[in-house]
Design a protein around this motif. Structure first.
Motif, short mmCIF file in Angstrom:
data_model
loop_
_atom_site.label_atom_id
_atom_site.label_comp_id
_atom_site.label_asym_id
_atom_site.label_seq_id
_atom_site.Cartn_x
_atom_site.Cartn_y
_atom_site.Cartn_z
N ALA A 25 90.32 -17.68 -35.26
CA ALA A 25 90.85 -19.22 -34.68
C ALA A 25 91.90 -19.45 -34.70
O ALA A 25 92.77 -20.46 -35.15
N ILE A 26 92.72 -18.70 -34.98
CA ILE A 26 94.56 -18.89 -35.33
C ILE A 26 95.21 -19.36 -33.89
O ILE A 26 95.05 -18.16 -33.06
N THR A 27 96.03 -19.98 -34.21
CA THR A 27 96.67 -20.30 -32.93
C THR A 27 97.90 -20.66 -33.17
O THR A 27 98.16 -20.69 -34.69
N PHE A 28 98.61 -21.04 -31.95
CA PHE A 28 99.99 -20.81 -32.32
C PHE A 28 100.69 -22.02 -33.36
O PHE A 28 101.77 -22.51 -34.04
N SER A 29 99.27 -23.03 -33.58
CA SER A 29 100.41 -25.10 -34.48
C SER A 29 99.32 -24.58 -35.52
O SER A 29 99.47 -24.64 -36.70
N SER A 30 98.94 -23.13 -35.70
CA SER A 30 98.53 -23.13 -36.98
C SER A 30 99.65 -22.58 -38.44
O SER A 30 100.78 -22.21 -37.75
N ILE A 31 99.44 -22.58 -39.96
CA ILE A 31 100.53 -22.55 -40.45
C ILE A 31 99.66 -21.28 -41.32
O ILE A 31 100.62 -20.93 -41.90
N ALA A 46 100.05 -12.73 -34.84
CA ALA A 46 99.09 -12.94 -34.20
C ALA A 46 98.67 -13.30 -32.70
O ALA A 46 98.20 -13.22 -32.36
N THR A 47 99.73 -14.30 -32.28
CA THR A 47 99.51 -15.12 -31.67
C THR A 47 100.95 -14.58 -30.00
O THR A 47 100.69 -15.35 -29.07
N SER A 55 99.30 -4.07 -35.52
CA SER A 55 100.77 -4.49 -35.24
C SER A 55 101.68 -3.46 -36.41
O SER A 55 100.81 -2.33 -37.35
N ASP A 56 102.65 -3.21 -36.09
CA ASP A 56 103.77 -3.27 -37.75
C ASP A 56 103.53 -4.03 -39.02
O ASP A 56 102.88 -5.08 -39.22
N THR A 70 91.44 -9.59 -32.23
CA THR A 70 90.48 -8.74 -31.77
C THR A 70 90.22 -9.42 -30.10
O THR A 70 89.11 -9.71 -29.78
N ASN A 71 90.37 -11.06 -30.40
CA ASN A 71 89.69 -11.81 -28.87
C ASN A 71 91.49 -13.09 -28.78
O ASN A 71 92.25 -13.14 -30.16
N ILE A 72 91.71 -12.63 -27.27
CA ILE A 72 92.34 -14.07 -26.99
C ILE A 72 92.12 -14.93 -26.19
O ILE A 72 91.00 -14.48 -25.03
N GLN A 73 91.92 -16.16 -26.61
CA GLN A 73 91.15 -17.26 -26.14
C GLN A 73 92.28 -17.70 -24.99
O GLN A 73 93.27 -18.05 -26.00
N GLN A 74 92.43 -18.56 -23.33
CA GLN A 74 93.53 -19.03 -22.95
C GLN A 74 92.99 -20.37 -23.37
O GLN A 74 91.68 -20.98 -22.82
#
Length: 118
Positions: A25-31, A46-47, A55-56, A70-74
């Protein structure tokens, strides 16, 4: 060790003799990342990565990382922007008042000498 020849994150972990850790559950707003700490660079990677790609090497604040999404949720589409518009308008209004006051104060060219008398 090199990333070459590693087809998956598990292959790389085996090659480097380390464990694979999951960060759900990593999102763009995660820090931060669970059990790691604040890692904005890793979260940014990740986002923005496609699913399933390795990744590099990412130099983070607390270590060096290689990640695989592993998973992308819109996200769900927002149906009503009323609350967002209200918040943004309020922010702009208070900022406009603040900036107008400071501009007038600067243009007034008043020298405040009250400290000399009190």
């Amino acid at each position: 060790a090199s990333l070459k020849g590693a087809g998956s994150i598990q292959d790389l972990a085996t090659k480097l003799n380390v464990n694979v850790e999951s960060a759900p559950a990593i999102t763009f707003s995660s820090i931060s990342l669970p059990s790691v700490g604040v890692e904005p660079k890793v979260v940014a990677y990740a986002t923005n990565m496609p699913q399933g790609k390795l990744s590099d090497v990412i130099k983070g604040s607390n270590g060096v990382y290689v990640i695989s999404v592993t998973n992308i949720q819109q996200p769900e589409a927002i149906k009503d922007y009323t609350a967002t518009l209200t918040r943004v308008n309020s922010s702009f209004q208070s900022r406009a008042s603040y900036d107008a006051y400071n501009a007038l104060r600067k243009l007034a060219n008043i020298d405040d000498r009250r400290a000399n008398f009190y």
